[in-house]
Write a protein that holds these residues in place. Structure first.
Motif, mmCIF file in Angstrom:
data_model
loop_
_atom_site.group_PDB
_atom_site.id
_atom_site.type_symbol
_atom_site.label_atom_id
_atom_site.label_comp_id
_atom_site.label_asym_id
_atom_site.label_seq_id
_atom_site.Cartn_x
_atom_site.Cartn_y
_atom_site.Cartn_z
ATOM 1 N N GLY A 101 -4.366 14.014 -3.245
ATOM 2 C CA GLY A 101 -5.349 14.763 -2.487
ATOM 3 C C GLY A 101 -4.717 15.758 -1.526
ATOM 4 N N THR A 103 -4.024 15.522 1.687
ATOM 5 C CA THR A 103 -4.775 15.647 2.935
ATOM 6 C C THR A 103 -3.838 15.720 4.137
ATOM 7 N N ASP A 104 -4.406 16.122 5.269
ATOM 8 C CA ASP A 104 -3.627 16.135 6.512
ATOM 9 C C ASP A 104 -3.117 14.734 6.835
ATOM 10 N N GLN A 106 -2.435 12.319 4.739
ATOM 11 C CA GLN A 106 -1.338 11.960 3.834
ATOM 12 C C GLN A 106 -0.046 12.674 4.215
ATOM 13 N N HIS A 142 -3.182 6.058 -0.855
ATOM 14 C CA HIS A 142 -2.793 7.444 -0.547
ATOM 15 C C HIS A 142 -1.699 8.002 -1.454
#
Ligand code: SF4
Length: 209
Positions: A101, A103-104, A106, A142
């Motif tokens: 993904g 993401t911030d 992760q 994650h």
């Protein structure tokens, strides 16, 4: 606030994020906080984030805690970028490459896990988690494609560095197959031990490492 209460203090100031993610990040920050107060580096250094990243993470997940964190963390702008060693950079890049993904959160988890890998205990302990199962759940959530590759359930720190060695074209292995290897227990043995936050809550000082 006592350092032993840092985890609860953070969770009481959490925003509307996923409870497991909040627990993981609060655990890492609480242990990093204890290390910082024990003189083992700044809070951002112990957490593995630069000041700007720490501020962003805190404001996203624990908005009510940032003023208190900032007192210990110092001015984000003055902290500058994190200074990474080769191993830490390699772990960070490996995790980020497999972040499902991108993401911030992760990105920040990859940085924090990479820094905490430099500590000498089992990785779940050095992340402040309650047990190894929480680390496995974190990796599946994650970094799922990477977790899938740990089919043999190797110790996580060993697994991460083995992946890095393979990518670089060399190996730390002393045998062609694990079942013939004298280091089998070091790679696959139980990852038992005391949770670091429980240790701190008991009033004992941080172990020397
Ligand atoms: S058990 Fe031996 S062969 Fe298997 S990963 Fe560990 S060092 Fe390598």
């Amino acid at each position: 606030m006592r350092v032993a209460d840092a985890y609860g203090w953070l969770m009481e100031r959490a925003g509307p994020a996923d409870p497991f993610d909040l627990h993981v990040v609060a655990s890492i920050l609480a242990l990093a906080w204890a290390e910082a107060l024990a003189g083992r580096g700044s809070l951002p250094f112990c957490a593995g984030l630069d000041g700007v990243a720490l501020e962003g993470l805190a404001l996203r997940l624990f908005p009510g805690a940032w003023p208190g964190i900032a007192v210990l963390a110092g001015s984000p702008a003055s902290l500058g970028p994190a200074n990474l060693g080769d191993d830490e950079l390699a772990v960070r890049d490996l995790l980020w490459m497999y972040a499902g993904g991108g993401t911030d959160l992760q990105r920040d988890l990859a940085a924090m896990i990479a820094r905490r890998c430099s500590r000498p205990n089992h990785l779940w302990q050095d992340l402040g988690l309650r047990d190894r199962g929480e680390l496995s759940a974190l990796m599946r959530r994650h970094f799922g494609a990477l977790a899938d590759r740990n089919r043999q359930d190797m110790k996580w720190k060993k697994f991460l560095f083995r992946m890095i060695c393979r990518a670089e074209g060399f190996t730390l292995c002393t045998a062609p197959v694990c079942t013939d290897c004298d280091d089998f227990d070091a790679c696959f043995g139980a990852e038992d031990g005391e949770a670091m936050l429980a240790h701190i809550r008991s009033g004992r000082p941080l172990p020397v490492y």
